[in-house]
Design a protein around this motif. Structure first.
Motif, mmCIF file in Angstrom:
data_model
loop_
_atom_site.group_PDB
_atom_site.id
_atom_site.type_symbol
_atom_site.label_atom_id
_atom_site.label_comp_id
_atom_site.label_asym_id
_atom_site.label_seq_id
_atom_site.Cartn_x
_atom_site.Cartn_y
_atom_site.Cartn_z
ATOM 1 N N ARG A 145 -1.881 7.107 -5.166
ATOM 2 C CA ARG A 145 -3.311 6.487 -4.606
ATOM 3 C C ARG A 145 -2.918 5.107 -3.755
ATOM 4 N NH1 ARG A 145 -4.451 2.246 -7.580
ATOM 5 N NH2 ARG A 145 -3.896 1.974 -9.741
ATOM 6 N N VAL A 146 -4.016 4.871 -2.995
ATOM 7 C CA VAL A 146 -3.760 3.456 -2.220
ATOM 8 C C VAL A 146 -4.994 2.713 -2.636
ATOM 9 C CG1 VAL A 146 -3.630 2.299 -0.022
ATOM 10 C CG2 VAL A 146 -2.137 4.456 -0.329
ATOM 11 N N GLY A 147 -5.226 1.672 -3.084
ATOM 12 C CA GLY A 147 -6.141 0.986 -3.354
ATOM 13 C C GLY A 147 -6.742 -0.027 -2.125
ATOM 14 N N ILE A 148 -7.861 -0.300 -2.088
ATOM 15 C CA ILE A 148 -8.777 -0.949 -1.034
ATOM 16 C C ILE A 148 -8.499 -2.283 -0.951
ATOM 17 C CG2 ILE A 148 -10.253 0.900 -0.834
ATOM 18 C CD1 ILE A 148 -12.251 -0.911 -2.052
ATOM 19 N N ARG A 149 -8.047 -3.088 -2.090
ATOM 20 C CA ARG A 149 -7.909 -4.597 -2.008
ATOM 21 C C ARG A 149 -6.686 -4.962 -1.516
ATOM 22 N NH1 ARG A 149 -8.569 -5.823 -8.373
ATOM 23 N NH2 ARG A 149 -6.967 -4.077 -8.174
ATOM 24 N N ALA B 185 0.640 -1.422 0.013
ATOM 25 C CA ALA B 185 -0.094 0.033 0.104
ATOM 26 C C ALA B 185 0.864 1.318 -0.125
ATOM 27 C CB ALA B 185 -0.848 0.021 1.207
ATOM 28 N N VAL B 186 1.969 1.350 0.721
ATOM 29 C CA VAL B 186 2.756 2.332 0.748
ATOM 30 C C VAL B 186 3.516 2.566 -0.424
ATOM 31 C CG1 VAL B 186 4.994 3.161 1.783
ATOM 32 C CG2 VAL B 186 3.358 2.200 3.507
ATOM 33 N N HIS B 187 3.754 1.721 -0.997
ATOM 34 C CA HIS B 187 4.476 1.578 -2.414
ATOM 35 C C HIS B 187 3.470 2.066 -3.354
ATOM 36 C CE1 HIS B 187 6.476 0.152 -6.289
ATOM 37 N NE2 HIS B 187 7.415 0.475 -5.545
ATOM 38 N N GLU B 188 2.314 1.571 -3.568
ATOM 39 C CA GLU B 188 1.623 2.188 -4.311
ATOM 40 C C GLU B 188 1.114 3.687 -4.149
ATOM 41 O OE1 GLU B 188 -3.172 0.891 -6.265
ATOM 42 O OE2 GLU B 188 -2.360 0.370 -4.117
ATOM 43 N N ALA C 207 -4.048 9.601 -2.704
ATOM 44 C CA ALA C 207 -5.457 9.387 -2.159
ATOM 45 C C ALA C 207 -5.751 8.242 -1.595
ATOM 46 C CB ALA C 207 -6.351 9.382 -3.619
ATOM 47 N N VAL C 208 -5.947 8.144 -0.178
ATOM 48 C CA VAL C 208 -6.437 7.028 0.410
ATOM 49 C C VAL C 208 -7.811 6.894 1.037
ATOM 50 C CG1 VAL C 208 -5.798 5.616 2.732
ATOM 51 C CG2 VAL C 208 -3.918 7.097 1.350
ATOM 52 N N GLY C 209 -8.559 6.293 0.142
ATOM 53 C CA GLY C 209 -10.116 6.532 0.377
ATOM 54 C C GLY C 209 -10.719 7.746 0.150
#
Length: 201
Positions: free
Chosen positions: A70-74, A61-64, A114-116
């Motif tokens: 952005r950070v995906g939710i999956r 998540a951090v890498h993304e 973007a995180v959520g």
């Protein structure tokens, strides 16, 4: 607050702290063997295998966030090899290489992710990754029996990060309630105590 002779030390960037935290994490996972994966950890609900999978997901998540904004939710897909240690090493090294490769760029530390529904500075995302890597590295070291302490300078930097990311009013469910460190505790013991772990004795 740390002091330096003659002047205050300049604040270290979150990216610099992230790189040092990943180094600590990679050292902590070196002794892990398959026979240890069922060992309990300071994270009461997780054995070592579950903890490794969680850290792998967190670093993804951090890498993304740092590369895609952005950070995906999956959650990340499970490693096909079934080896959580190898998967975590690959993930950590990938993030470390990205951070080091961007170190000379003038815009390093700029921008948001973007995180959520939130838009967070990338410095905050890197700081969160550093906290995850180092503190869970400490957890892993406890589970393997190595009981490796956090380096004092890294822990002192992360104490500053943790007070921002884990204030008392919004700790649950990510962090436990603080415990009292012993008198004259090291920065590493104060950090893990602040995040709800019982420091080493």
């Amino acid at each position: 607050m740390r002091e330096a002779t003659g002047a205050s030390a300049p604040p270290r960037s979150s990216a610099c702290v992230l790189e040092r935290s990943i180094g600590f994490l990679l050292t902590a996972v070196q002794p892990v063997t398959r026979s240890m994966l069922a060992h309990p950890t300071p994270c009461a609900a997780w054995d070592l295998n579950m903890l490794l999978l969680h850290v792998d997901d967190s670093l993804a998540a951090v890498h993304e966030g740092l590369t895609a904004g952005r950070v995906g939710i999956r959650p990340v897909a499970a490693d096909a090899s079934g080896d959580p240690v190898s998967a975590l090493r690959v993930r950590a090294v990938r993030l470390l290489r990205h951070s080091m490769a961007s170190s000379g760029r003038p815009d390093r530390g700029a921008g948001t992710a973007a995180v959520g529904d939130l838009s967070l500075p990338v410095e905050t995302v890197a700081g969160a990754g550093a906290l995850e890597a180092a503190v869970h590295g400490w957890d892993i070291a406890q589970a393997t029996g190595e009981r490796r302490p956090l380096p004092p300078d890294l822990a002192a930097d992360l104490l500053d990060v943790s007070r921002t990311l884990a204030p008392p009013r919004c700790r649950r469910p990510l962090f436990g309630e603080p415990v009292d460190p012993r008198p004259h505790a090291s920065p590493g013991d104060r950090l893990v105590a602040f995040l709800g772990r019982r420091p080493m004795t």
